[in-house]
Design a protein around this motif. Structure first.
Motif, PDB file in Angstrom:
ATOM      1  N   ALA A   1      36.296  49.313  58.586  1.00 29.39           N
ATOM      2  CA  ALA A   1      35.049  48.481  58.386  1.00 29.39           C
ATOM      3  C   ALA A   1      34.977  48.718  56.698  1.00 29.39           C
ATOM      4  O   ALA A   1      34.425  47.881  56.008  1.00 29.39           O
ATOM      5  N   ALA A   2      35.115  49.875  56.193  1.00 32.34           N
ATOM      6  CA  ALA A   2      34.963  50.086  54.797  1.00 32.34           C
ATOM      7  C   ALA A   2      35.955  49.210  53.933  1.00 32.34           C
ATOM      8  O   ALA A   2      35.745  48.718  52.946  1.00 32.34           O
ATOM      9  N   GLU A   3      37.241  48.901  54.348  1.00 36.53           N
ATOM     10  CA  GLU A   3      37.971  48.120  53.634  1.00 36.53           C
ATOM     11  C   GLU A   3      37.738  46.860  53.770  1.00 36.53           C
ATOM     12  O   GLU A   3      37.781  46.040  52.593  1.00 36.53           O
ATOM     13  N   VAL A   4      37.033  46.213  54.997  1.00 36.43           N
ATOM     14  CA  VAL A   4      36.593  44.954  54.884  1.00 36.43           C
ATOM     15  C   VAL A   4      35.341  44.826  53.995  1.00 36.43           C
ATOM     16  O   VAL A   4      35.501  43.710  53.175  1.00 36.43           O
ATOM     17  N   ASP A   5      34.734  45.756  53.646  1.00 35.33           N
ATOM     18  CA  ASP A   5      33.552  45.694  52.912  1.00 35.33           C
ATOM     19  C   ASP A   5      34.129  45.856  51.371  1.00 35.33           C
ATOM     20  O   ASP A   5      33.688  44.777  50.443  1.00 35.33           O
ATOM     21  N   ARG A   6      35.261  46.329  51.197  1.00 31.13           N
ATOM     22  CA  ARG A   6      35.580  46.427  49.792  1.00 31.13           C
ATOM     23  C   ARG A   6      36.325  44.975  49.401  1.00 31.13           C
ATOM     24  O   ARG A   6      36.147  44.527  48.316  1.00 31.13           O
ATOM     25  N   LEU A   7      37.180  44.351  50.317  1.00 29.36           N
ATOM     26  CA  LEU A   7      37.722  43.155  49.937  1.00 29.36           C
ATOM     27  C   LEU A   7      36.634  42.055  50.041  1.00 29.36           C
ATOM     28  O   LEU A   7      36.680  41.283  49.226  1.00 29.36           O
ATOM     29  N   HIS A   8      35.571  42.308  50.719  1.00 28.51           N
ATOM     30  CA  HIS A   8      34.823  41.212  50.631  1.00 28.51           C
ATOM     31  C   HIS A   8      33.775  41.184  49.299  1.00 28.51           C
ATOM     32  O   HIS A   8      33.763  40.292  48.814  1.00 28.51           O
ATOM     33  N   ASP A   9      33.413  42.420  48.796  1.00 25.72           N
ATOM     34  CA  ASP A   9      32.959  42.611  47.746  1.00 25.72           C
ATOM     35  C   ASP A   9      33.939  42.226  46.432  1.00 25.72           C
ATOM     36  O   ASP A   9      33.365  41.760  45.505  1.00 25.72           O
ATOM     37  N   GLU A  10      35.179  42.365  46.529  1.00 33.12           N
ATOM     38  CA  GLU A  10      35.892  42.250  45.615  1.00 33.12           C
ATOM     39  C   GLU A  10      36.453  40.757  45.483  1.00 33.12           C
ATOM     40  O   GLU A  10      36.415  40.392  44.361  1.00 33.12           O
ATOM     41  N   ARG A  11      36.264  40.020  46.483  1.00 34.88           N
ATOM     42  CA  ARG A  11      36.356  38.541  46.410  1.00 34.88           C
ATOM     43  C   ARG A  11      35.155  37.615  46.004  1.00 34.88           C
ATOM     44  O   ARG A  11      34.895  36.712  45.468  1.00 34.88           O
ATOM     45  N   ALA A  12      34.019  38.473  46.314  1.00 35.60           N
ATOM     46  CA  ALA A  12      32.666  37.911  45.993  1.00 35.60           C
ATOM     47  C   ALA A  12      32.409  38.007  44.422  1.00 35.60           C
ATOM     48  O   ALA A  12      31.272  38.771  44.087  1.00 35.60           O
ATOM     49  N   ALA A  13      33.209  37.628  43.667  1.00 36.39           N
ATOM     50  CA  ALA A  13      33.087  38.211  42.317  1.00 36.39           C
ATOM     51  C   ALA A  13      31.818  37.651  41.421  1.00 36.39           C
ATOM     52  O   ALA A  13      31.248  36.645  41.774  1.00 36.39           O
ATOM     53  N   THR A  14      31.278  38.298  40.884  1.00 38.10           N
ATOM     54  CA  THR A  14      30.212  38.128  40.017  1.00 38.10           C
ATOM     55  C   THR A  14      30.384  37.439  38.789  1.00 38.10           C
ATOM     56  O   THR A  14      31.856  37.257  38.492  1.00 38.10           O
ATOM     57  N   PRO A  15      29.607  36.593  38.266  1.00 35.44           N
ATOM     58  CA  PRO A  15      29.969  35.921  37.166  1.00 35.44           C
ATOM     59  C   PRO A  15      30.755  36.665  36.069  1.00 35.44           C
ATOM     60  O   PRO A  15      31.657  36.699  35.376  1.00 35.44           O
ATOM     61  N   GLU A  16      30.249  38.098  35.980  1.00 37.41           N
ATOM     62  CA  GLU A  16      30.889  39.059  34.957  1.00 37.41           C
ATOM     63  C   GLU A  16      32.263  39.325  35.223  1.00 37.41           C
ATOM     64  O   GLU A  16      33.260  39.384  34.392  1.00 37.41           O
ATOM     65  N   GLN A  17      32.444  39.608  36.710  1.00 37.87           N
ATOM     66  CA  GLN A  17      33.988  40.000  37.108  1.00 37.87           C
ATOM     67  C   GLN A  17      34.976  38.613  36.844  1.00 37.87           C
ATOM     68  O   GLN A  17      35.917  38.927  36.461  1.00 37.87           O
ATOM     69  N   ALA A  18      34.514  37.569  37.137  1.00 32.73           N
ATOM     70  CA  ALA A  18      34.935  36.292  36.952  1.00 32.73           C
ATOM     71  C   ALA A  18      35.448  36.124  35.335  1.00 32.73           C
ATOM     72  O   ALA A  18      36.523  35.800  35.192  1.00 32.73           O
ATOM     73  N   ARG A  19      34.436  36.475  34.533  1.00 30.45           N
ATOM     74  CA  ARG A  19      34.588  36.435  33.134  1.00 30.45           C
ATOM     75  C   ARG A  19      35.984  37.412  32.881  1.00 30.45           C
ATOM     76  O   ARG A  19      36.889  37.010  31.977  1.00 30.45           O
ATOM     77  N   ARG A  20      35.850  38.563  33.218  1.00 28.84           N
ATOM     78  CA  ARG A  20      36.893  39.549  33.210  1.00 28.84           C
ATOM     79  C   ARG A  20      38.206  39.039  33.468  1.00 28.84           C
ATOM     80  O   ARG A  20      39.265  39.273  32.949  1.00 28.84           O
ATOM     81  N   ALA A  21      38.313  38.425  34.770  1.00 25.21           N
ATOM     82  CA  ALA A  21      39.539  38.185  35.216  1.00 25.21           C
ATOM     83  C   ALA A  21      40.066  36.934  34.259  1.00 25.21           C
ATOM     84  O   ALA A  21      41.349  36.562  33.903  1.00 25.21           O
ATOM     85  N   ASN A  22      39.316  36.104  33.938  1.00 24.61           N
ATOM     86  CA  ASN A  22      39.717  34.895  32.904  1.00 24.61           C
ATOM     87  C   ASN A  22      39.918  35.346  31.791  1.00 24.61           C
ATOM     88  O   ASN A  22      41.073  34.747  31.111  1.00 24.61           O
ATOM     89  N   LEU A  23      39.413  36.360  31.172  1.00 23.45           N
ATOM     90  CA  LEU A  23      39.814  36.831  29.864  1.00 23.45           C
ATOM     91  C   LEU A  23      41.223  37.669  29.992  1.00 23.45           C
ATOM     92  O   LEU A  23      42.072  37.431  29.135  1.00 23.45           O
ATOM     93  N   GLU A  24      41.537  38.454  30.999  1.00 29.39           N
ATOM     94  CA  GLU A  24      42.783  38.772  31.408  1.00 29.39           C
ATOM     95  C   GLU A  24      43.983  37.746  31.315  1.00 29.39           C
ATOM     96  O   GLU A  24      44.912  37.814  30.749  1.00 29.39           O
ATOM     97  N   LEU A  25      43.547  36.812  31.709  1.00 32.46           N
ATOM     98  CA  LEU A  25      44.614  35.666  32.060  1.00 32.46           C
ATOM     99  C   LEU A  25      44.946  34.966  30.825  1.00 32.46           C
ATOM    100  O   LEU A  25      45.955  34.583  30.384  1.00 32.46           O
ATOM    101  N   ARG A  26      43.673  34.671  29.972  1.00 32.09           N
ATOM    102  CA  ARG A  26      43.876  34.099  28.617  1.00 32.09           C
ATOM    103  C   ARG A  26      44.785  35.025  27.757  1.00 32.09           C
ATOM    104  O   ARG A  26      45.650  34.556  26.822  1.00 32.09           O
TER     105      ARG A  26
END
Length: 484
Positions: A126-151
């Motif tokens: 159950a904790a892993e389900v929560d972790r994966l859900h939270d990880e995929r429900a990226a906040t705008p800040e998390q999305a910007r971090r991911a985009n920055l690393e890709l750039r």
């Protein structure tokens, strides 16, 4: 004090109270029927109370406490009576959580025969389900971090990915493509070579650009394709060629999107044919994004993207690329020429306002939309030259621009432009602060009603493929699957 006040968010909930009642009753050797008779209630009512399915009245709790020979506080303790009771309580809470129930998991009664290690395993899952859900429900800040690393990765590689170029080369060879523009028939040949058939559907889910039926090897595309129909086909096939699996997180999702777009561009503008074309243009000092666009029958944006893939690797020219919405917001960016674009505190360019004196903004004020617009711009990092054009889409008008350092301008058509500008991208007073006279005249006399972007406070769409309604996709595939 009411029961609701006793069972507030800082104290035990109805489930915890019910479990304490059950355990205290069991310790005293009292059956459910016996306790029900003692408090004058039906056994079914007590069962619902013990299972946490009914919030008890305060008078009922007092009667139960008296029947069990204990005080009311003993029923409202926040701590479990023992470790086993705590485990059962935690598992039942997890099973009743909206997140697990959204997976179709129904709560079940935990009998004494279920070992402790099984309960701990359920909690871990159950904790892993929560972790994966939270990880995929990226906040705008998390999305910007991911985009920055890709750039940053793209900059390190000068936006050139050799393995993707080889994939494109192999596919083009497999269908006997001679070079030059890729025809729609050739795109269909690539699909057939990969074992897919193409189908155009009027009811393609609105959250998708295409849908692949991997079981029947079909690619579904919209009947009305906005833009180049070849691109839609090639992007749909790219994930199959590259062996993409369901993305584990938002970073992987972004990387897959970049790879899909890159491979589609490499097929539309093949490296082995385009590089000699560009080198010949450089020798003539006549590099032009428009000429690249026309030679391969692609959009200006596709030609600009592809130029950034090849410019540094094959022409030894550092370059930058910008896509800017008519509102002034930067939606896409790439640079390896030290141009100093505005960034947020994380270093992300996307989402920032482009300087109104930069070519990408000035071009919106140019009446001539047939010819490209060229401009030299002085910045804190030196002078840059850019070529820009405005294109329209369902999201509104965007400018697409490609630029180079002053020393590399000699290789390009448009270097003789008289247009000049001065921009200090990272300095607020450059253009984001109004001139002193305007500010003095209007600071206390203006009140704009901001058109807040709908995504400003929202998290990004959740799911393996953010924003895609998977129920709609599965229903679509079921409806269109070939009948046996």
């Amino acid at each position: 004090m009411t029961t609701a006040e006793l069972l507030d968010e800082d104290g035990p909930d109805a489930l915890a109270v019910g479990r304490r009642i059950r355990q205290l009753r069991a310790e005293r050797g009292m059956t459910l029927d016996a306790l029900a008779a003692a408090v004058g209630r039906a056994p079914s009512q007590l069962s619902m109370l013990e299972n946490g399915r009914r919030e008890p009245r305060l008078s009922m709790l007092r009667a139960i406490a008296k029947a069990l020979g204990t005080g009311l506080d003993a029923l409202l303790e926040t701590e479990a009576l023992d470790e086993r009771a705590g485990l059962e309580l935690a598992v039942e809470r997890a099973l009743r959580s909206p997140r697990l129930q959204s997976l179709g998991l129904e709560p079940f009664r935990i009998s004494k025969s279920v070992p402790d290690h099984a309960l701990r395993a359920i909690l871990s899952l159950a904790a892993e389900v929560d972790r994966l859900h939270d990880e995929r429900a990226a906040t705008p800040e998390q999305a910007r971090r991911a985009n920055l690393e890709l750039r940053r990765l793209m900059r390190r590689q000068h936006n050139y990915f050799a393995e993707l170029e080889q994939h494109a080369r192999d596919l083009l060879a497999a269908v006997g493509h001679p070079g030059g523009p890729l025809t729609q028939r050739a795109a269909s040949d690539i699909a057939a070579h990969l074992g897919f058939t193409l189908h155009y559907a009027p009811d393609l889910p609105q959250t998708t650009r295409s849908v692949a039926d991997l079981r029947h090897r079909r690619i579904y595309l919209p009947e009305r394709v906005s833009g180049d129909p070849r691109t839609a086909v090639l992007q749909a096939l790219a994930s199959r060629v590259l062996g993409h699996a369901e993305p584990a997180d938002y970073t992987e999702f972004l990387r897959q999107r970049v790879e899909q777009n890159y491979l589609a561009g490499a097929l539309l503008i093949p490296e082995d044919h385009a590089v000699p074309f560009l080198r010949e243009a450089k020798a003539r000092r006549a590099i032009s994004i428009e000429d690249l666009r026309d030679a391969y029958a692609v959009s200006y944006e596709s030609a600009a993207h592809r130029f950034t893939n090849l410019a540094t690797r094959h022409l030894d020219i550092a370059v930058h690329f910008l896509k800017v919405h008519e509102s002034g917001t930067i939606t896409k960016a790439y640079e390896n020429d030290d141009v100093n674009f505005p960034t947020d505190r994380l270093g992300s360019i996307e989402g920032q306002l482009c300087c109104r004196r930069w070519t990408s903004r000035v071009v919106f004020d140019i009446d001539d939309r047939f010819n490209p617009y060229y401009q030299y711009t002085d910045t804190g990092n030196g002078t840059y030259w850019c070529t820009a054009r405005v294109e329209h889409s369902s999201q509104g008008a965007h400018s697409v621009s490609v630029g180079v350092r002053f020393d590399d301008t000699k290789w390009f058509v448009g270097r003789d432009t008289p247009h000049r500008g001065v921009s200090r991208h990272a300095v607020e007073t450059c253009c984001r602060r109004p001139p002193a006279e305007l500010e003095a005249a209007w600071r206390d006399r203006a009140w704009p009603n901001a058109a807040t972007p709908r995504t400003l406070l929202a998290t990004l769409p959740t799911g393996s493929f953010p924003g895609v309604d998977t129920t709609e996709v599965y229903a679509f595939l079921q409806a269109h699957a070939p009948r046996a």
